[in-house]
Structure formats: structure tokens, C-alpha cells
Scaffold this active site. Structure first.
Site, PDB file in Angstrom:
ATOM      1  N   LYS A 103      24.004  62.290  29.453  1.00  0.00           N
ATOM      2  CA  LYS A 103      24.518  63.618  30.100  1.00  0.00           C
ATOM      3  C   LYS A 103      24.867  64.908  29.252  1.00  0.00           C
ATOM      4  CE  LYS A 103      28.114  64.619  33.496  1.00  0.00           C
ATOM      5  NZ  LYS A 103      29.473  63.793  33.931  1.00  0.00           N
ATOM      6  N   GLN A 104      25.651  64.272  28.319  1.00  0.00           N
ATOM      7  CA  GLN A 104      26.107  65.346  27.372  1.00  0.00           C
ATOM      8  C   GLN A 104      25.959  64.862  26.024  1.00  0.00           C
ATOM      9  OE1 GLN A 104      30.154  65.517  29.012  1.00  0.00           O
ATOM     10  NE2 GLN A 104      30.503  66.122  27.159  1.00  0.00           N
TER      11      GLN A 104
ATOM     12  N   TRP B 226      39.668  66.427  28.682  1.00  0.00           N
ATOM     13  CA  TRP B 226      39.557  66.458  27.275  1.00  0.00           C
ATOM     14  C   TRP B 226      38.816  67.822  26.910  1.00  0.00           C
ATOM     15  CZ3 TRP B 226      34.937  65.467  24.233  1.00  0.00           C
ATOM     16  CH2 TRP B 226      33.976  65.199  24.889  1.00  0.00           C
ATOM     17  N   ASP B 227      38.478  68.448  27.946  1.00  0.00           N
ATOM     18  CA  ASP B 227      37.673  69.743  27.866  1.00  0.00           C
ATOM     19  C   ASP B 227      38.507  70.668  26.941  1.00  0.00           C
ATOM     20  OD1 ASP B 227      36.650  68.218  29.713  1.00  0.00           O
ATOM     21  OD2 ASP B 227      36.105  70.296  30.808  1.00  0.00           O
TER      22      ASP B 227
ATOM     23  N   GLU C  48      28.415  60.173  30.302  1.00  0.00           N
ATOM     24  CA  GLU C  48      29.033  59.256  31.344  1.00  0.00           C
ATOM     25  C   GLU C  48      27.752  58.675  32.146  1.00  0.00           C
ATOM     26  OE1 GLU C  48      31.185  62.589  33.281  1.00  0.00           O
ATOM     27  OE2 GLU C  48      33.211  61.721  32.418  1.00  0.00           O
TER      28      GLU C  48
END
Lengths: 768, 768
Positions: free
Chosen positions: B602-603, B359-360, B490
Site C-alpha cells: 500500500k505504501q 503517525w503522519d 497496511e
């Protein structure tokens, strides 16, 4: 149920008529074992149709590399499995130049298979017309000797029916075997020697990595019309196989017979250099006795087992067959004499679950072994975990725990985690509680005060430390929570505050403190030794109690029940009976994510907690929880129906309890879960025993006393079972008219029957 | 940051001094690529030290079997990976009989590596003393031609410094390569032919299973002191390798040089029977031009790219080097000309993430390509997903969805799911939303009305159907909930009501209905075609809106923020700055279960939602959420710092924004996450571009107008970038004194600067 071809019989499992589609299922169901080894009911002769070959040696396993996606810290390093071992049963049969093969025969008549549980043998007979039109009658019988547990014996007879025939028996040993569940197609066995002398052959092989050394051996005799014939075999030897071909000329209606004595010697019992020697000794003993004498020994040995562990049921053959099948298979798997062995969920009947030890042993098997064997057997099962304590502490350290906290593995062979699924190994931590519960259960039942002070307390302290560290404080809830777990219901992953897990954790902390206090009070010297060894600090126990006291349990005011986990009520609560049949079992029909977010419960979870800790809940509470959870339970784990049976019986719902009983007792015979070909559900068979003894018989131990609340299903006339309680054997018979108790000893025993104290006197039948 | 050996420079990446411990990191950082192929900075000559070899061909992948524990329904079938392809760079160099090998040389001096980003080449030079005491000066330069994208060119020179020397150059092609991340050690390549004629060699090979046919080829020339020498090579040919050994006698200080022209022809561009022919043509063109002329073309081609996509920064060399490195690597990876190709998270610089599409692309890369290339490039990226629509529908069907619902794979090569981690493929469903968002984003930026009616709407309808079916109604909450997901963070698995996912789902449903209405209103014929094709029913959209309107979002009254997921507040909320440094990064130091139940993000997750849908939240809301979540964010995903940079800049927190900028732009150069040796983080490099243009420049599109809110970090004098907005190029320069805008076209353009409308006129600098 999904199959209905097993003939009802009180003492035997019988299949009539040959159906290639049932071969794999029957290979599981008709498995034989003697605690030291096990053998699926593969045919001796060639079979070119679909088959699942399996010969297993207790304790001989291989650490297969695990399959996980991207490896993350703490993932299990390997997936242990009891290996398919070299084939000892094989006998190629060539009739007038054509191999006998049931898959290619022109015609098969009178095919019959019998697993005689009373006497411990498997037989098979059939009439077949081969492609070359030879017509033969075949009879075979085999068993794994309880008396000589390295020996399997086979009697295999062929009678040509329409003409004279040349029959070649070619018994063989085959080391070129594989595992169906191999993760990486590694080579598991290294064959180090093939040898033969006279009528004997030997394959020496050791497992790769684990280096378990084995010798597979055989010796055969040929008979014609029951008379020994001295036939010189033609020997064939290749890289991993050795065979002896005996050519027998028979007249029409003459019977050619081979006796094959074979089996394994292993370095658990012998020095690895003496395995062939040991095999020769075993063969000498077996051959000297001969097939019929060995068979007689076998009958006697099984008779001894049944004397103590049989449950008889009058008036319901299928129910009777079910419970005997369960008790028979449990005894085939584990006899309790070696604390290094344990009970794999599939015993020696398949590859799934790798033959390893799960929490099944502590939660389901211990009650059966406690009540039907000497108490040392259950104690051996506890000691198995005591021996693994340091590895359980290491395992917890890998996951970031400290101070001697132990997390026992979800699955193990030698104390190390060896499961194939990372999510289960991390999350299904309730197994740690079951291991503590088994210590409590053993002490409660046997009254043996020595185990906790000698060994159990160390285990309990390490487990309590784990729970203390694993619980975290939720500011929001102002309680201790346990996040990210999987309960017994594996159809939910990574949930928060699973009721069963949280309750078990709370109980473990409390029970450990009780045990510490009790050992300190009664056995100060032991306490001091353990205190020093575990570096136990006084303040630890206070902190444990704080966590236990403030443990959070998700509760629904609306339903007035504890929730299985925090967000259970967010699910779409469609009951199981609203699911189309075509979508069952969901684990075969649905994608995994859909299962995970469904409300369907694989096996008793909250109700498992109510089973363990029934004293802490009222009957009304049990009823509410049963009524709420049962409609969402799909029982796709073999360990589920027995708990529901016990709970239904307790609630007086005997019709429902009876259905659960059939489901648990005939799970494999009737293949409820569409998977019996993978192997039998051995550990849940102990749950079947509990269904009768604890469910229908209502047996408990309360305040050092055996207690009963007998009930009987409508369908039965009577049932009876025996319990070995603190060195006395109590014989219980429940009928529609009442219950009788008999004691097999010299001391009177006070018991409770429906909460009233009564005394059983020696030599007097107590009728209630 | 974890490494600091890259020399600051405006236009080049420079390493000075040889350190074997940095070889693998530098192999990643100094990677070269031309969109069609990529090459890690492995040495041409032998290197016996630790190295990670990688040559990659765009679109040439292999479906490796996945590794999962016990396979369950819906698990991905395979794990696709762009394969390490036959080696084309290799040149063994033997000096006076001894192989040149930097790992074994007695002494290395003046080692210098330069990746010249302005001109698109990699060079290396060093002085070495071999074990045999020969002292040599070595210079090498190589590039992957943008002009001839099948060609790589190498110039490699050796000068003996202390004596005359016999130098053997042995250029080779090697098909015997492996992948480090192979799951099952399968053989990936099948070599079908090795051939040579004159100075040319060819290895024909195709990938197993996927059958991508390739020809790897080479041709070399030898020069001494820049004069061509006609040396007959000794040819060596084995099963999977072919080499030509050229022996050159050199005097002391004379320079022996080899030019190696090599590369791949593939059946994406040629018929599979004509790959050798195509290779010969490519070689002929390259050799005819010669190394220096090719190099000049390379400089020109890169000059064209930089003209449009460069961002210059005055006053901060490290920041300048960072952004250029990011823009350079993006252009090396993907040039946008082929809708069958896409952008893997590691581009052509390593094996991790398999070179597949995540999906980046939609969430991070599209803005960069939209603004720095022709709009067809972004449209190609959208069409990539349109081509995969039927596979996405199949994928959803496998998981139990119906009625044309589509779930795009988490990771794909050809539209099929091909990830290595089941939990991600099932749960990280938000990627479906990003794919819809990219359609919106493209339309918002380009104003291209044709895409949605031609292709996009079908994708949107299928995605809306997925979200509608995936949401379930919670009676408890009286809202629609989305259970069992993984958000962009994640470090949480299988959570309920992830804010980002739920918001994206709601938005997708609403946006799809908007698009349906708009197409129906403006392009009735297209609408009818799509209605019929998708079997769209009027009532569907009503139901979608009902779910969108009643979507549940977890909210904390106490903190006045949306919760990342239902149970976020149950975690132990210890902030990142309280974690010991020794425990970071947690993904390398902690066990996975500990990470999963920690609060560490994580992000960007909730903040990613605030980034996508900023119009729907106030600045105060953003601030509260930023203040709550940033302290728990560990940024262990490369995709995290850029979003936090943009949000910090929006909040006027320029110092923090600057730190995030350095982290995103120099993530690989300074190896923030201890993993650069695995490859570069290509997709996040587009996030770096966004950090400057959207973060500092404050660029947005509002109501069809470009809008800016320029800010500048304290450390910079000025920065400037260009944006291709609807066929006009706007040149923006931001300094401490103000901002100038220039337009590169003939039409005046109204833009918003700090919410005020202003007009940029052609040929006039607008200063604000």
C-alpha cells in the site's frame, strides 16, 4: 472447574439452596427444549435480580447489521441471530398484595431445582418469606412437549403457610423483549396483533426484515387443592403485553395452582394467516389432555430417545451425570426431522453465536446423530449444505473466486455468511474441508452410496475448486502454500500454511477426484448430469492432484513434528503449566494481540487433523505431536477437550483421557470456562459422546466394518452405549473384565475388536 | 489520475463549468481553513443534489462508540471524530419566490470556482436560469480569516438579468447537522440556546460526552449596487435552526448583495458562559472592518505565510499548482500555535480518519513545519506527545506491558487510543518508533539541546521499554523477533519481523541509550530528575542494547535484500504492472483477504526505513531494495509516492521521481485514488514538500550542517524554496544551469553541496 454446586445424580441435574450469583448460570444449565423451541430456566414469577431472559424459536432469526470498523470488500453484511422471542412462561404471582420475587424475599428455604433428564421436565420448589411476612411454599414444574412441539406446559403452585392469603396469578405473554447482543439496538419484532377470547390470549408478531411470522399464545386453568376453580380473570392489555389476573383466596395450607399452556405457532408449519387458528388447535389438544397426561406423554417420548442414545456409566456418578446431560441437551436442540434446521453452538440456551450453523455440525455433531438416530437425520444435515451450495458459490465469487468454486460461510442461517468477525469469515476457511469430510464420514459410516451421486459430488467439486484456487505456488518453497488463514486455533490469525488447513485441502482435492472416478465408474448417468451441471473439465482433476501432491506442510526437523503453521516455533514457547493461574483463561485476562502472538492453542488444531486422518499417521507420530502440542493447549474452546480425550485414550493415557472426559462432559455443569451464564456448549456435547464411543470404546469404521478397541477409565466399573450401524443396533458394554457386544437384529455382524475380526450373532452376547 | 477538470494556474485552483458529478470532489478540493476551523466548499445557497456537508472546529471531537465484532480485551473503546459542526455558511436565496438551487436550474452558464491560494479566498460565479425563468448572475466570495480566526466572511451577490426581481436572502445557522460516518447514529450535539438580537443570531451548543462548548454566530448586511440598505429581516427560529429573511427588490441588472459574517467561539479560548459575548465582540470587530478590509487583511496574512513557505517552479504550471495547493492546505490546517492541536490526515476537509492525530505528523509533517516556521511550531508538535505520555503508558498497561513502557495510540485526540479498527491499534506499533524518530529529527535539524533533557528523554525511555518488552527471543532464530505486527504497508496484517518495525525498534533502543548517556554527561541534574521520575535502572539499558544488537531482520540471499516481513517471498510475486487496470485500486476492487495475501504494498514500508535511516545503508543497497519493492507498490496510501520520489531522485532516476512528484502533489487535484470527495490528504502534502526539498533539492542535515544535492526534473526550468535553519533563512534556487544559495541573516553559513563544504555569506548569492 469453576463451580461445584450441581448435585451429583445419575438422571437429574439438581441445585439446592438459592444463590443470586448463580441465577444466570443455572438459567443456562437448566434450559429446556424440544427441537422446535427452547427456553432458558428463567423464573416464571418476577425476578428483579440479574437475569438473562431467553426464549427461542428454531429457525426464527434476524440479520442484525454487523459491527466492523471500516467496512472492506467482502466483509459479512450481517450478523444473524436467533432472536429472543416473546415470553410465554411469565406468571406474576402476587401474595397478599406483594409480588413474589426471590431477589427481595426476606428468607428463602429449601430452594431446589431439578432438571429431570430421564423424563424431560424442570421443577423448582422453595419456601419463602415475603416482605409482608407471608410465608409460602412454591412448587413449579414445566416442560416443552416433544409430542406437541408447539406446546409448553407449566404447573405452578403456591401454598400459604402462616395464614390465609389472597394469591393473584397473572400469567402473561410479553412481546416487548430484547436481545442482549443486539448490535445496533434495532427493533427486532413487529407486533401485529394482540387478542384474547375466554381464557386464551395471543400475540401475533413477525421479525423485522426476515418476516418470520409467529403467534405466541397461552391458556390457563386455576385449581385449589387440585380442584378446578372457574375464576374470571381481570384482563390487562398494552402495546406489547397481555395478561390475565386470577385472584384466588386460599386458606392457610391450601394450595393454589395454575396450569399454563403456552407456546408458539410459526409460519414454518402453518400459513401466516392461520397462526392464531393453529394456536387454538394446539391449546385445545393440550388443555383437553391436561397437564398430567401431557407430562406422561413427555416421559414416554424421552424414554424412546434414551432407549437408543443413552450411555450408562457404573461407578462414577459425576461422569454419568455429565454424559447424560450432554445427550439430553443435544436431543433438546435438534431432533433431525427438518433439513432446514441445524445445530447452533449454543442451541436454544443463549444468544452467543447467534443460533447459527458453524463447522461444529460437520466436525462434531454428525457422528453422534449418525450413531444414535436413523441415518436420514445425518443425511438431512448434509442436505442442509447441499441446499446452500449456490450461496456458497456466490460467497466465493464475492471474494474473487471463479469457475463455481464454493466457500461455505463460517456462520450461517440461510447459506449466507453472517458472522460478526470479518477476520474469521475470510481466514477460517478450513470449515470448507469439514463439510467435505462430513460427506466422507457419512458415507463411511452408513454405506449409503446414493448421497454422493445424488448431491454430495456437486458440493465436493465446488469445494475442490475453491482449494485449488486458494492455494498459491511459492517459488521459494517450490510447493503449493495456503497463506493468510486461521486454523481451528482461533488464537492465531492470518497465519501461513496451517497444517490442519493444508492437510484438509490436500485431502479434499484427492477425495473429490476419487469420488468423481467412482461415480463415473458406477453411475455414469449421474456423472454426466453432474459434469454438465458443474461444467467439469477433465484437466481440472489433474491440476487438483498436482496441487494435492505438492502441498506444503511446515515441519520441524528438530522436533520431528509438523508445525501448526509456518512460524509457530518463533513464538516464546512457554508451556501452559508455567502460566500463573491468575492469567487464565487468557481470553478473559489478556489483550487480544498478546494472545495472538502467544503459543497458546485455543483448541485442537494439528491434533484435529490427526483425528480426521488418523489412518495416514502412525501411533508414534500421533504421540510426538500430542506431546508437543498438548502442553500449549489451553482448551478455551469447548471443542478441544474431546479431541484430546480421544487422542489420549488412543495413546493409552487413560488418566489424562479421563480428565479430558470430565472437562468435556462437565464443561457447563462445572463451568470450566467461566462463561456458562452465556449459554451451554451444545455442539461440543457431541464431542463428549465421541470421547466415550470413539475415545474409550475406540469405535471406528474400517473397510465397511465397525471396529472397537475398548478401554475403561480406572474410575469406572463399566460403561455401555448403543450404535445404530447400517440399520442394526449394536449394544456395547465395557467393563474392567471385558467387553460384551449384542446385536438387536436378525443378521450376524462381523466387527473388529482390537483389530481381530469377530462376529456378533443375534440373540447371543459376544464377550471378549 | 482519475480526473482532469482543475484548470492549470500558478496561484489558483480553478473549476469551469458546472458538473453535478464533481460537486463532492470540488467540495473537498476548494476547502478553506484557518487553523481554528475549516469548511468544505459547500454552496451557501440550497443544493438538492448529492453533497457532503462539512464544517469543522479544531479540537472539537466526539468519542463515538467503536464498531468491532465481538469485543476483545484491549480493543479501542471509542472512535473519536472531529464533528461536523453547526452550519455557519448557509444563505437560502429565493428569487421571485423560487429557491436558487443549482441542481434544479434550467440552465447554468459560466460556472466558475476559484480558490485563490495567494490571497486565501474562495469565489464562485455563474449565470443561471431558474425554473421560473428568472435569469440571474451570482457571485460569491468567502474566506476564513487568519487575522480573526473566529470569523468567516461571505459576500454573496445576485443580479437579475432578464427582469426586475424580488430576491430574498435568508442567512441561517443550522445546528441540526449530522456526521456521515457516525457509527451508531448517536446525537452528537446538544443545543442549549438559540438567540438573536438586531441583526445577530447565536446558537449555543455543546458536544455530547466531551462537552466542548461552542457558539455559532452570524450577522449580515444587505447592499444594493454596493449601497447599504437597512432591511428589517423576518426571523425564523426552530429547535435547531435560526434564519433571517431579507427581502430585496431589485431592478433588472441591479445587484443585491449580502455580507454574512459568521463563525464559532469555543471554550478552548473563552469561558463557556461567555461564548455569546465573545461572539458579539468578534462580530463587532469584523463588521466594523467590513468585508473588503477583512479581505485585505487576509491577503496580507497569506502574503506573510507565502514569504517563508512558498516553493516556486518555473516551466511547469501543473507542478507549480500542485505544490502551492499542498503548502496552502497545510497552512489552512495547522499553524502551530497551540500544542493541544495537531494535524489530522484529512485536516478540516472531510470526516475520514476522524480528524485525529496519526503517525503522519511525526513521519511526514514535522520536516515541513521545522523548515518553514519558527522552531517552536515543531516543538509544539513534540510536546503534544509529551503531554500524552501518561496515557500512552496506560495504553501499554492495558495490553499487558509493565515498568512504564508506553505505546502511543495509533490514532488519538487526547492521548487515548480511538481508532475504529482493532487490528491496526494492536499491530501497527511502528508509530511508537516514528514518535521517537521525530525527537531525533527535531534535534538534528534545530540543534535545540533543551527539548530532550526537558521532555524528550522521558518519552524515549518509555518507548524503549515498550520495544524491549515487545521483542521476544526466538530460540529457532537465536535472535530477537517482533511477532504479530502491521507495518506501514497496511495491506499485510499480523506479520512477523516487519523490517521497518524491527529496524525502528532497534534504532529506538540505541538512540535512547545514546540520549541517556548524553543527558547524563551534559545535564546531570536533569538526568537525576528523569532517573527518579522514570525509575530508570542501569541494567535496563544493557538489556536494551542486547535486544538491539540481536534484533532479527528477514533477509533473502537470493535477492540480496531485506524482506518486508518473514514470509513475503511465499506470496505470488506478480508485479503491479501485470494487474489489469480494471482491478485497480485493489482496495476498491478486491476483497480484503485477497489483498492481505497479495504482495501488493500500500505504501513505502521497507523503503520508508531506508528513508529514515539512509546513513546506515549504501546507495547500492537502496537501489536493490527500490528495484525489488517498487514494482509491487500500489501507492494506495497518500503517504507513499513522496518517499518513492525522494528515493528515486536519490538514485538519479529523475523521470520516475517526477512521476511520483506529480502523483503526490496532485493526488487530490487529479484524484489519483478515486476518493477525493471524502476529503483531502493533508498530511501527505507535507510529503510533497519533502519530495522537492529533500528529493530534488537533496536537502539533509549532516553533522549539524545543511547539505544539498540538487537535481532538477527535465520538465522544469527552475525551482526555488526557502529553509529556516537554526534561525537563518536560506533561499535555494535550482535551475538547469546550477544552484544559487542566499542567506537572509548576518552570519555566514557553511553548508555542503554535493558533499563539498561551501559557505554562504550574507548579501552574496552563492552560485554552484
Amino acid at each position: 472447574m469453576n463451580q461445584d454446586y450441581i448435585k451429583p445424580d445419575n438422571w437429574s441435574i439438581i441445585e439446592e439452596g438459592f444463590d443470586a450469583d448463580q441465577v444466570k448460570s443455572s438459567e443456562s444449565i437448566f434450559s429446556i427444549g424440544n427441537g422446535a423451541m427452547g427456553q432458558r430456566a428463567n423464573f416464571e414469577e418476577l425476578y428483579s435480580g440479574p437475569t438473562f431472559q431467553g426464549s427461542y424459536i428454531a429457525g426464527v432469526y434476524y440479520p442484525d447489521k454487523t459491527r466492523v470498523g471500516w467496512w472492506k470488500n467482502g466483509y459479512p453484511e450481517y450478523f444473524a441471530k436467533v432472536l429472543n422471542a416473546p415470553n410465554w412462561i411469565g406468571i406474576n404471582v402476587i401474595v397478599n398484595g406483594e409480588p413474589l420475587d426471590l431477589f427481595t424475599c426476606k428468607k428463602i428455604e429449601g430452594f431446589r431445582r431439578e432438571l429431570n433428564m430421564k423424563e424431560g421436565w424442570l421443577s423448582r420448589s422453595f419456601k419463602a418469606v415475603l416482605q409482608n411476612n407471608t410465608q409460602v411454599q412454591v412448587e413449579s414444574k414445566r416442560f416443552l412437549s416433544l409430542e406437541l412441539d408447539e406446546i409448553g406446559a407449566i404447573k405452578y403452585s403456591v401454598t400459604p403457610l402462616n395464614d390465609n392469603a389472597e394469591i393473584i396469578f397473572e400469567p402473561y405473554l410479553d412481546g416487548g423483549i430484547t436481545n442482549e447482543d443486539s448490535n445496533w439496538d434495532d427493533k427486532f419484532w413487529n407486533i401485529t396483533g394482540i387478542a384474547h377470547s375466554d381464557n386464551q390470549a395471543f400475540i401475533e408478531a413477525h421479525t423485522m426484515k426476515t418476516n418470520f411470522h409467529t403467534c405466541t399464545f397461552m391458556q390457563s386453568e386455576i385449581l385449589v387443592n387440585n380442584k378446578r376453580k372457574d375464576i374470571k380473570p381481570k384482563i390487562f392489555e398494552a402495546e406489547d403485553i397481555i395478561s390475565f389476573a386470577y385472584t384466588v383466596k386460599t386458606q392457610k395450607n391450601q394450595t393454589a395452582t395454575i396450569h399454563k399452556y403456552a407456546g408458539y405457532t410459526v409460519d414454518r408449519d402453518h400459513h401466516q394467516n392461520e397462526l392464531v387458528l393453529a394456536a387454538k388447535k394446539a391449546l385445545a389438544t393440550a388443555v383437553k389432555s391436561g397437564f398430567e397426561a401431557l407430562l406422561k406423554q413427555q416421559k414416554n417420548a424421552w424414554s424412546e430417545i434414551w432407549k437408543m442414545s443413552d450411555i450408562s456409566i457404573e461407578g462414577d456418578v459425576k461422569a454419568q451425570q455429565g454424559i447424560r446431560f450432554n445427550i439430553f441437551q443435544l436431543n433438546q436442540t435438534y431432533l433431525g426431522t427438518d433439513a432446514h434446521l441445524n445445530i447452533g453452538p449454543k442451541g436454544f440456551t443463549g444468544e452467543k453465536y447467534g443460533g447459527s450453523t458453524y463447522w461444529d455440525t460437520e466436525a462434531y455433531c454428525i457422528p453422534f446423530y449418525m450413531a444414535t438416530k436413523d441415518q436420514q437425520v445425518a443425511r438431512n444435515l448434509l442436505e442442509y449444505r447441499y441446499h446452500h451450495l449456490s450461496k456458497a458459490i456466490e460467497n466465493a465469487e464475492k471474494l474473487g473466486f471463479t469457475n463455481g468454486a464454493a466457500l461455505y460461510p463460517m456462520v450461517t442461517m440461510n447459506g449466507e455468511e453472517c458472522h460478526n468477525e470479518w477476520e474469521i469469515t475470510f481466514e477460517e476457511i478450513h470449515r470448507n474441508g469439514a463439510i467435505a469430510f462430513a460427506i466422507y464420514n457419512y458415507h463411511r459410516f452408513t454405506g449409503d452410496n446414493s448421497y454422493i451421486k445424488e448431491k454430495g459430488l456437486e458440493v465436493l467439486i465446488a469445494i475442490a475448486r475453491f482449494w485449488y484456487q486458494r492455494a498459491t505456488f511459492s517459488t521459494l518453497k517450490n510447493k503449493y502454500v495456503i497463506l493468510g488463514v486461521t486454523g481451528p486455533n482461533e488464537y492465531e490469525n492470518n497465519v501461513n500454511n496451517n497444517f490442519y488447513t493444508n492437510y484438509l485441502a490436500k485431502w479434499c482435492l484427492e477425495y473429490t477426484v476419487d469420488c468423481i472416478n467412482s461415480v463415473k465408474h458406477n453411475y455414469l448417468e449421474d456423472f454426466e448430469r453432474i459434469r454438465v451441471k458443474t461444467n467439469l473439465k477433465g484437466e481440472e482433476t489433474y491440476k487438483w492432484i498436482e496441487v494435492a501432491d505438492d502441498m506444503y506442510f511446515p515441519f520441524s526437523e528438530e522436533h520431528n513434528i509438523y508445525l501448526q503453521q509456518d512460524s509457530f516455533l518463533d513464538k516464546e514457547l512457554i508451556k501452559v503449566d508455567k502460566l500463573p493461574k491468575s492469567e487464565r483463561p487468557i481470553n478473559q485476562k489478556w489483550s487480544w494481540d498478546r494472545i495472538l502472538r502467544s503459543p497458546y492453542i485455543k483448541q485442537a488444531d494439528t491434533l484435529q487433523g490427526f483425528y480426521f486422518f488418523e489412518d495416514r499417521f502412525t501411533l508414534e507420530e500421533l504421540e510426538r505431536h500430542f506431546d508437543f502440542y498438548e502442553p500449549f493447549t489451553v482448551h478455551e474452546s469447548s471443542l478441544s477437550p474431546c479431541v484430546h480425550c480421544i487422542q489420549a485414550a488412543k495413546l493409552g493415557r487413560m488418566e489424562q483421557a479421563y480428565d479430558f472426559y470430565l472437562r468435556t462432559s462437565r464443561l457447563d455443569l462445572d463451568d470450566y470456562n467461566h462463561e456458562v451464564e452465556e449459554g451451554l456448549h451444545i455442539t461440543s456435547m457431541a464431542g463428549t459422546w465421541m470421547s466415550i464411543v470413539e475415545g474409550f470404546g475406540g469405535m471406528r469404521v474400517n473397510n465397511e466394518k465397525l471396529s472397537f478397541a475398548p478401554r475403561i477409565p480406572e474410575q469406572w466399573q463399566s460403561y455401555s452405549f448403543k450404535v445404530n450401524f447400517r440399520q442394526q443396533i449394536i449394544d456395547v458394554n465395557v467393563s474392567k473384565d471385558g467387553t460384551t457386544f449384542k446385536i438387536n437384529g436378525r443378521t450376524p455382524l462381523q466387527i473388529l475388536v482390537n483389530d481381530k475380526a469377530v462376529t456378533i450373532s443375534p440373540d447371543n452376547l459376544l464377550t471378549i
